[in-house]
Design a protein around this motif. Structure first.
Motif, PDB file in Angstrom:
ATOM      1  N   ALA A   1       0.845  -1.197   0.000  1.00 33.19           N
ATOM      2  CA  ALA A   1       0.000   0.000   0.000  1.00 33.19           C
ATOM      3  C   ALA A   1       0.878   1.243   0.000  1.00 33.19           C
ATOM      4  CB  ALA A   1      -0.913  -0.017   1.218  1.00 33.19           C
ATOM      5  N   GLY A   2       0.468   2.244  -0.786  1.00 32.28           N
ATOM      6  CA  GLY A   2       1.257   3.465  -0.857  1.00 32.28           C
ATOM      7  C   GLY A   2       0.997   4.225  -2.141  1.00 32.28           C
ATOM      8  N   ASN A   3       1.792   5.231  -2.402  1.00 30.29           N
ATOM      9  CA  ASN A   3       1.656   6.076  -3.581  1.00 30.29           C
ATOM     10  C   ASN A   3       2.761   5.761  -4.585  1.00 30.29           C
ATOM     11  OD1 ASN A   3      -0.622   7.574  -2.634  1.00 30.29           O
ATOM     12  ND2 ASN A   3       0.756   8.750  -1.308  1.00 30.29           N
ATOM     13  N   TYR A   4       2.393   5.688  -5.861  1.00 31.35           N
ATOM     14  CA  TYR A   4       3.312   5.239  -6.906  1.00 31.35           C
ATOM     15  C   TYR A   4       3.241   6.160  -8.119  1.00 31.35           C
ATOM     16  CZ  TYR A   4       3.622   0.676  -4.526  1.00 31.35           C
ATOM     17  OH  TYR A   4       3.844  -0.342  -3.625  1.00 31.35           O
ATOM     18  N   LYS A   5       4.326   6.132  -8.922  1.00 24.95           N
ATOM     19  CA  LYS A   5       4.342   6.723 -10.259  1.00 24.95           C
ATOM     20  C   LYS A   5       5.124   5.802 -11.194  1.00 24.95           C
ATOM     21  CE  LYS A   5       3.749  11.617  -9.121  1.00 24.95           C
ATOM     22  NZ  LYS A   5       4.321  12.988  -9.204  1.00 24.95           N
ATOM     23  N   PHE A   6       4.840   5.929 -12.496  1.00 22.27           N
ATOM     24  CA  PHE A   6       5.575   5.168 -13.503  1.00 22.27           C
ATOM     25  C   PHE A   6       6.768   5.985 -14.002  1.00 22.27           C
ATOM     26  CE2 PHE A   6       1.258   3.380 -13.897  1.00 22.27           C
ATOM     27  CZ  PHE A   6       1.547   2.026 -13.804  1.00 22.27           C
ATOM     28  N   TYR A   7       7.920   5.333 -14.099  1.00 31.85           N
ATOM     29  CA  TYR A   7       9.134   5.962 -14.618  1.00 31.85           C
ATOM     30  C   TYR A   7       9.530   5.267 -15.916  1.00 31.85           C
ATOM     31  CZ  TYR A   7      10.102   8.645 -10.347  1.00 31.85           C
ATOM     32  OH  TYR A   7      10.043   9.538  -9.296  1.00 31.85           O
ATOM     33  N   GLN A   8       9.723   6.073 -16.967  1.00 34.87           N
ATOM     34  CA  GLN A   8      10.123   5.534 -18.264  1.00 34.87           C
ATOM     35  C   GLN A   8      11.578   5.914 -18.541  1.00 34.87           C
ATOM     36  OE1 GLN A   8       7.983   7.054 -21.648  1.00 34.87           O
ATOM     37  NE2 GLN A   8       8.630   5.398 -22.994  1.00 34.87           N
ATOM     38  N   PRO A   9      12.502   4.931 -18.545  1.00 35.39           N
ATOM     39  CA  PRO A   9      13.907   5.240 -18.824  1.00 35.39           C
ATOM     40  C   PRO A   9      14.110   5.487 -20.315  1.00 35.39           C
ATOM     41  CG  PRO A   9      13.622   2.872 -18.663  1.00 35.39           C
ATOM     42  CD  PRO A   9      12.264   3.495 -18.360  1.00 35.39           C
ATOM     43  N   ASP A  10      15.339   5.826 -20.687  1.00 34.64           N
ATOM     44  CA  ASP A  10      15.625   5.906 -22.117  1.00 34.64           C
ATOM     45  C   ASP A  10      15.643   4.493 -22.705  1.00 34.64           C
ATOM     46  OD1 ASP A  10      18.144   4.702 -21.688  1.00 34.64           O
ATOM     47  OD2 ASP A  10      19.220   6.597 -21.741  1.00 34.64           O
TER      48      ASP A  10
ATOM     49  N   LYS B   1      11.242   9.959 -17.957  1.00 38.07           N
ATOM     50  CA  LYS B   1       9.908  10.549 -17.974  1.00 38.07           C
ATOM     51  C   LYS B   1       9.105   9.962 -16.805  1.00 38.07           C
ATOM     52  CE  LYS B   1       9.693  11.181 -22.994  1.00 38.07           C
ATOM     53  NZ  LYS B   1       8.963  10.829 -24.238  1.00 38.07           N
ATOM     54  N   VAL B   2       8.349  10.801 -16.139  1.00 42.44           N
ATOM     55  CA  VAL B   2       7.585  10.367 -14.968  1.00 42.44           C
ATOM     56  C   VAL B   2       6.103  10.550 -15.252  1.00 42.44           C
ATOM     57  CG1 VAL B   2       7.194  10.666 -12.504  1.00 42.44           C
ATOM     58  CG2 VAL B   2       9.495  11.014 -13.459  1.00 42.44           C
ATOM     59  N   TYR B   3       5.318   9.484 -15.001  1.00 42.07           N
ATOM     60  CA  TYR B   3       3.882   9.508 -15.264  1.00 42.07           C
ATOM     61  C   TYR B   3       3.113   9.218 -13.984  1.00 42.07           C
ATOM     62  CZ  TYR B   3       5.273   8.962 -20.185  1.00 42.07           C
ATOM     63  OH  TYR B   3       5.844   9.124 -21.420  1.00 42.07           O
ATOM     64  N   GLY B   4       2.067   9.970 -13.774  1.00 48.37           N
ATOM     65  CA  GLY B   4       1.126   9.708 -12.695  1.00 48.37           C
ATOM     66  C   GLY B   4      -0.278   9.735 -13.259  1.00 48.37           C
TER      67      GLY B   4
END
Length: 397
Positions: free
Chosen positions: A200-209, A218-221
């Motif tokens: 449980a918690g808060n997340y974001k997606f990280y897109q590397p090169d 790039k960071v996506y929420g």
């Protein structure tokens, strides 16, 4: 008399030795040959998949000189000029070399050249200095002679051909250590997937090169619902309940133009099919995942020669019971995994295919003849590596 006989003997011996030497094949010598760049226009400094069919470079070379009349085969050889100047780990190919050995030319496309350099052990997504040379070979594998042209060096930026990756990163977690989801191909952005145990918690997606570097990722929420947005507008994605999730993402903005994500909760994987029982075969027997590693196990008797599959489901009841627990009618079937429809060997790990919730998948066949008898197996499926799912049956005593 004796001296005369000795002289005659040695004279004959010298003649025979001379005759044998002259009967040998003529020896080859390596005299080198030259490579020329005959491109009609400057080669692009940046290789793009969108320009895959475009010509990168045209090459011609002299006939390799071995000192004798012979026909050689030619291949293109590349290496990293800065990190492997001695061609210790070259990548070679003849795919874009003219098949006529007398033509002695090659037309390298953007795709063809990128395929070569992306296989180098030192490949990266920045500017690389690449040495190109032509390799000439004559003879068989046991009596091979090889020559190379002097290399020509080019500076170029290539693109990775490995599938795209997203890290699902919890606040304060490192992207490189976070769980990953993967697309089906390097040019696919709409089908990222992976089975993940999430706290449980808060997340974001990280897109590397393209080469997996998270510096400047790039960071996506999310903004609302299942929408994904990038940058400062993005809010964290809240996971309210710790548990197993099938995570999917679409970053393709073509068509609807919407980026979306989905976190599909499931309680367990289960096994089902006629190998479990001949009636009610849609009912699944749940498996267990020790330490939440997404390696699911079950010891169960299976009918020899019968068929089974796996599904992940949100059971509403406890995962116990006799007969085995059955998922509720409203349970969410996340994915069906199935083999190639052939028997899998006991004790041998076999690949599984993820067909998604809308496709039935193919059955896996239990080893042995379909004679009504059973065999006790430990069944293990490992879905911890995105898009690299495996199954193993081991005979249980």
């Amino acid at each position: 008399m004796k001296n005369t006989l000795k002289l005659t003997f040695f004279t004959i011996l010298l003649i025979l030795l001379s005759s044998c030497t002259n009967d040998k094949d003529p020896l080859t010598s390596l005299n080198g040959f030259e490579l020329r760049d005959v491109s009609e226009s400057p080669s692009p400094a940046v290789l793009l998949n969108a320009n895959a069919a475009q010509t990168y470079k045209k090459l011609e070379w002299d006939r390799a000189d071995y000192g004798v009349s012979t026909s050689a085969t030619y291949t293109i050889s590349v290496t990293d000029h800065d990190k492997d100047p001695n061609f210790l780990n070259p990548v070679e190919s003849s795919l874009e070399v003219d098949p006529n050995p007398d033509a002695r030319k090659a037309t390298l496309t953007v795709k063809g050249f990128n395929d070569l350099i992306s296989k180098l052990t030192t490949f990266n997504c920045g500017v690389m200095n690449i040495d190109i040379r032509v390799k000439s070979t004559i003879g068989s594998s046991t009596n091979k002679q090889v020559q190379y042209t002097e290399p020509k060096t080019v500076s170029v930026v290539g693109y990775s051909t490995t599938p795209r990756v997203l890290a699902f990163v919890k606040d304060s977690q490192s992207p490189s250590n976070a769980p990953k989801i993967i697309s089906s191909n390097f040019d696919k952005l709409d089908d990222f997937q992976g089975y993940i145990y999430l706290e449980a918690g808060n997340y974001k997606f990280y897109q590397p090169d393209d080469c997996g570097n998270y510096e400047g990722a790039k960071v996506y929420g999310t903004s609302s619902g299942d929408a994904i947005v990038e940058g400062s507008e993005a809010s964290s994605i809240n996971v309210a309940t710790s548990g197993h999730y099938f995570v999917t993402v679409n970053l393709n903005t073509e068509g609807t133009g919407a980026r979306t994500f989905k976190l599909s909760y499931y309680k367990a994987f289960g096994i089902f099919g006629t190998a479990i029982r001949t009636v009610g075969s849609v009912n699944m027997v749940p498996m267990t995942d020790d330490n939440n590693t997404n390696v699911w196990k079950l010891t169960i008797e299976l009918f020899k020669g019968k068929l089974f599959k796996f599904k992940s489901s949100d059971w509403t009841a406890a995962l116990t019971g006799t007969p085995p627990s059955v998922p509720s009618a409203s349970s969410t079937i996340i994915s069906t995994l199935g083999g190639a429809g052939i028997p899998i060997s006991a004790g041998v790990e076999s690949s599984l295919f993820d067909f998604g919730a809308s496709l039935p998948g193919k059955d896996i066949k239990v080893p042995g003849d379909n004679d009504g008898t059973k065999q006790n197996y430990e069944v293990i499926i490992d879905v911890s590596n995105p898009r690299n799912y495996t199954c193993k049956l081991t005979i249980a005593e």
